[in-house]
Motif scaffolding. Structure first.
Motif, PDB file in Angstrom:
ATOM      1  N   ALA A 136      48.952 -14.053  -9.264  1.00 47.78           N
ATOM      2  CA  ALA A 136      47.688 -13.619  -9.504  1.00 47.78           C
ATOM      3  C   ALA A 136      47.359 -12.304  -8.749  1.00 47.78           C
ATOM      4  N   GLY A 137      48.173 -11.930  -7.673  1.00 52.33           N
ATOM      5  CA  GLY A 137      47.963 -10.580  -7.172  1.00 52.33           C
ATOM      6  C   GLY A 137      48.450  -9.217  -8.011  1.00 52.33           C
ATOM      7  N   THR A 138      49.450  -9.637  -8.686  1.00 48.23           N
ATOM      8  CA  THR A 138      50.000  -8.643  -9.658  1.00 48.23           C
ATOM      9  C   THR A 138      48.954  -8.495 -10.758  1.00 48.23           C
ATOM     10  N   GLU A 139      48.400  -9.624 -11.043  1.00 46.92           N
ATOM     11  CA  GLU A 139      47.161  -9.320 -12.218  1.00 46.92           C
ATOM     12  C   GLU A 139      46.037  -8.513 -11.779  1.00 46.92           C
ATOM     13  N   ASP A 140      45.732  -8.734 -10.442  1.00 47.14           N
ATOM     14  CA  ASP A 140      44.572  -8.141 -10.014  1.00 47.14           C
ATOM     15  C   ASP A 140      44.869  -6.660  -9.627  1.00 47.14           C
ATOM     16  N   ILE A 141      46.042  -6.293  -9.489  1.00 48.21           N
ATOM     17  CA  ILE A 141      46.592  -4.688  -9.302  1.00 48.21           C
ATOM     18  C   ILE A 141      46.416  -4.236 -10.613  1.00 48.21           C
ATOM     19  N   ILE A 142      46.818  -4.848 -11.857  1.00 47.75           N
ATOM     20  CA  ILE A 142      46.620  -4.383 -13.172  1.00 47.75           C
ATOM     21  C   ILE A 142      45.184  -4.099 -13.449  1.00 47.75           C
ATOM     22  N   GLY A 151      44.194   5.472  -8.173  1.00 50.31           N
ATOM     23  CA  GLY A 151      44.211   5.665  -6.658  1.00 50.31           C
ATOM     24  C   GLY A 151      44.206   4.270  -5.971  1.00 50.31           C
ATOM     25  N   ALA A 152      43.037   3.686  -6.498  1.00 51.11           N
ATOM     26  CA  ALA A 152      42.619   2.270  -5.908  1.00 51.11           C
ATOM     27  C   ALA A 152      43.853   1.350  -6.442  1.00 51.11           C
ATOM     28  N   ALA A 153      44.679   1.289  -7.450  1.00 54.13           N
ATOM     29  CA  ALA A 153      45.774   0.416  -7.960  1.00 54.13           C
ATOM     30  C   ALA A 153      46.769   0.583  -6.998  1.00 54.13           C
ATOM     31  N   TRP A 154      47.143   1.861  -6.781  1.00 52.49           N
ATOM     32  CA  TRP A 154      48.446   2.149  -5.833  1.00 52.49           C
ATOM     33  C   TRP A 154      47.889   1.599  -4.457  1.00 52.49           C
ATOM     34  N   MET A 155      46.750   1.948  -4.060  1.00 50.07           N
ATOM     35  CA  MET A 155      46.548   1.511  -2.565  1.00 50.07           C
ATOM     36  C   MET A 155      46.508  -0.279  -2.303  1.00 50.07           C
ATOM     37  N   LYS A 156      46.063  -0.966  -3.575  1.00 50.83           N
ATOM     38  CA  LYS A 156      46.153  -2.366  -3.484  1.00 50.83           C
ATOM     39  C   LYS A 156      47.592  -2.783  -3.846  1.00 50.83           C
ATOM     40  N   PHE A 157      48.324  -2.027  -4.439  1.00 49.72           N
ATOM     41  CA  PHE A 157      49.703  -2.336  -4.561  1.00 49.72           C
ATOM     42  C   PHE A 157      50.562  -2.279  -3.347  1.00 49.72           C
ATOM     43  N   MET A 158      50.429  -0.948  -2.430  1.00 45.12           N
ATOM     44  CA  MET A 158      50.997  -1.056  -1.445  1.00 45.12           C
ATOM     45  C   MET A 158      50.411  -2.111  -0.449  1.00 45.12           C
ATOM     46  N   ILE A 159      49.279  -2.509  -0.263  1.00 37.40           N
ATOM     47  CA  ILE A 159      48.811  -3.212   0.752  1.00 37.40           C
ATOM     48  C   ILE A 159      49.413  -4.530   0.285  1.00 37.40           C
ATOM     49  N   THR A 160      49.431  -5.005  -1.038  1.00 42.56           N
ATOM     50  CA  THR A 160      49.865  -6.344  -1.403  1.00 42.56           C
ATOM     51  C   THR A 160      51.604  -6.409  -1.080  1.00 42.56           C
ATOM     52  N   ALA A 161      52.318  -5.403  -1.260  1.00 45.56           N
ATOM     53  CA  ALA A 161      53.519  -5.362  -0.909  1.00 45.56           C
ATOM     54  C   ALA A 161      53.893  -5.549   0.643  1.00 45.56           C
ATOM     55  N   GLY A 162      52.919  -5.132   1.319  1.00 46.48           N
ATOM     56  CA  GLY A 162      53.142  -5.449   3.015  1.00 46.48           C
ATOM     57  C   GLY A 162      53.204  -4.082   3.887  1.00 46.48           C
ATOM     58  N   PHE A 163      52.920  -2.984   3.089  1.00 45.89           N
ATOM     59  CA  PHE A 163      52.945  -1.925   3.817  1.00 45.89           C
ATOM     60  C   PHE A 163      51.586  -1.617   4.719  1.00 45.89           C
ATOM     61  N   ASP A 164      51.762  -1.237   6.073  1.00 43.55           N
ATOM     62  CA  ASP A 164      50.582  -0.589   6.979  1.00 43.55           C
ATOM     63  C   ASP A 164      50.108   0.633   6.502  1.00 43.55           C
ATOM     64  N   LEU A 165      49.238   0.710   5.796  1.00 40.39           N
ATOM     65  CA  LEU A 165      49.068   2.148   5.365  1.00 40.39           C
ATOM     66  C   LEU A 165      48.344   2.901   6.558  1.00 40.39           C
ATOM     67  N   GLU A 166      47.978   2.318   7.786  1.00 41.23           N
ATOM     68  CA  GLU A 166      47.400   2.964   8.597  1.00 41.23           C
ATOM     69  C   GLU A 166      48.624   3.249   9.787  1.00 41.23           C
ATOM     70  N   ALA A 167      49.714   3.064   9.558  1.00 40.80           N
ATOM     71  CA  ALA A 167      50.817   3.141  10.604  1.00 40.80           C
ATOM     72  C   ALA A 167      51.303   4.488  10.332  1.00 40.80           C
ATOM     73  N   GLU A 168      51.652   5.414  11.590  1.00 41.58           N
ATOM     74  CA  GLU A 168      52.262   6.583  11.211  1.00 41.58           C
ATOM     75  C   GLU A 168      53.607   6.294  10.298  1.00 41.58           C
ATOM     76  N   GLY A 169      53.615   7.507   9.360  1.00 40.12           N
ATOM     77  CA  GLY A 169      54.900   7.451   8.437  1.00 40.12           C
ATOM     78  C   GLY A 169      54.723   6.599   7.407  1.00 40.12           C
ATOM     79  N   ALA A 170      53.589   5.871   7.435  1.00 35.75           N
ATOM     80  CA  ALA A 170      53.603   4.939   6.185  1.00 35.75           C
ATOM     81  C   ALA A 170      53.669   5.829   5.015  1.00 35.75           C
TER      82      ALA A 170
END
Length: 268
Positions: A136-142, A151-170
């Motif tokens: 369902a998360g994959t369909e939501d990204i699409i 931009g919004a799609a890649w942001m959701k993709f990265m968050i869903t994948a588990g990346f901490d986008l606020e971390a240094e070096g993310a």
């Protein structure tokens, strides 16, 4: 120095690069293209003939029908077509992320053509207990891409994948995407992501043939969904994951160290 080549396959025109000398090694991604793998390929080229490629529909690998979906099975057949163009019967394969899924399909469909596959963090979501939620998360990204753009799609993709986008070096996407970046993203979200995420490995097929199948994980990938999928696949295969420096894209930031790990894994 890499040489550049093209080969025509049904419905597509594939771009690939060859560098180095020694045993044949394919380094493949999805949607990562050949250019993104260049430092890693260079680090391997001293003792391998390294082939990198643009997956169908990405960058230099064009489609006759731009609306054609890219499946792991089609991409696996593309790898075989390049092997045929090179006059090679077999090759080792390093696949990253969606390219690791391509590698799994390659072993299933063409087991005699692969010596060793190192599948680095394949997103085989169907192996997880929460597969339905992940689907369902994959369909939501699409749908996010279709509704809000890249931009919004890649942001959701990265968050869903588990990346901490606020971390240094993310990881960060391109601040000002080129027209090619936008075209690649459109192809990925509309025609590639779903087929890759829905792929179900056939463990019996992966273990029945002569190919050796290894699973790789980044030592810093513990929070990522691809760490979970990789561990699940390795357990089904009865193997221990091969640990690489860094996280999901560790071979980008630490190509020489990751090349050394891959060499040892292939030799083992």
């Amino acid at each position: 120095m890499a040489t550049t080549h093209t080969v025509d396959v049904p419905g597509a025109h594939l771009y690939y690069e060859v560098r180095g000398t020694g045993p044949l090694l394919f380094v493949i991604g999805s949607p990562m293209d050949a250019a993104a793998f260049a430092p890693f390929a260079d680090a391997l080229a001293g003792d391998h003939t390294v082939v990198t490629l643009d997956p169908r529909g990405i960058s230099g690998s064009t489609l006759d029908d731009p609306e054609q979906d890219s499946t792991p099975e089609l991409r696996a057949d593309d790898v075989v077509a390049i092997m045929d163009a090179l006059g090679a019967e077999t090759a080792d394969v390093f696949g990253s992320s969606g390219g690791a899924v391509t590698g799994l399909a390659l072993v299933e469909r063409h087991p005699q053509r692969v010596r060793t596959l190192l599948a680095h963090e394949p997103p085989v979501l169907e192996l997880l207990p929460d597969a339905a939620e992940r689907g369902a998360g994959t369909e939501d990204i699409i749908e996010t891409y279709q509704r809000e753009g890249v931009g919004a799609a890649w942001m959701k993709f990265m968050i869903t994948a588990g990346f901490d986008l606020e971390a240094e070096g993310a990881p960060e996407g391109p601040q000002e995407p080129t027209p090619q970046d936008l075209a690649n993203s459109a192809h990925f979200f509309l025609h590639e992501l779903r087929g890759t995420a829905r792929f179900v490995p056939n463990v019996a097929a992966l273990t029945a043939g002569p190919a050796r199948v290894l699973v790789g994980v980044g030592v810093e990938s513990g929070n990522l969904v691809t760490y979970r999928t990789s561990v699940a696949l390795a357990e089904l295969l009865g193997t221990q994951p091969v640990e690489f420096p860094g996280d999901h894209g560790g071979f980008i930031g630490r190509p020489v160290e990751c090349a050394d790990v891959l060499r040892k894994a292939l030799a083992g």
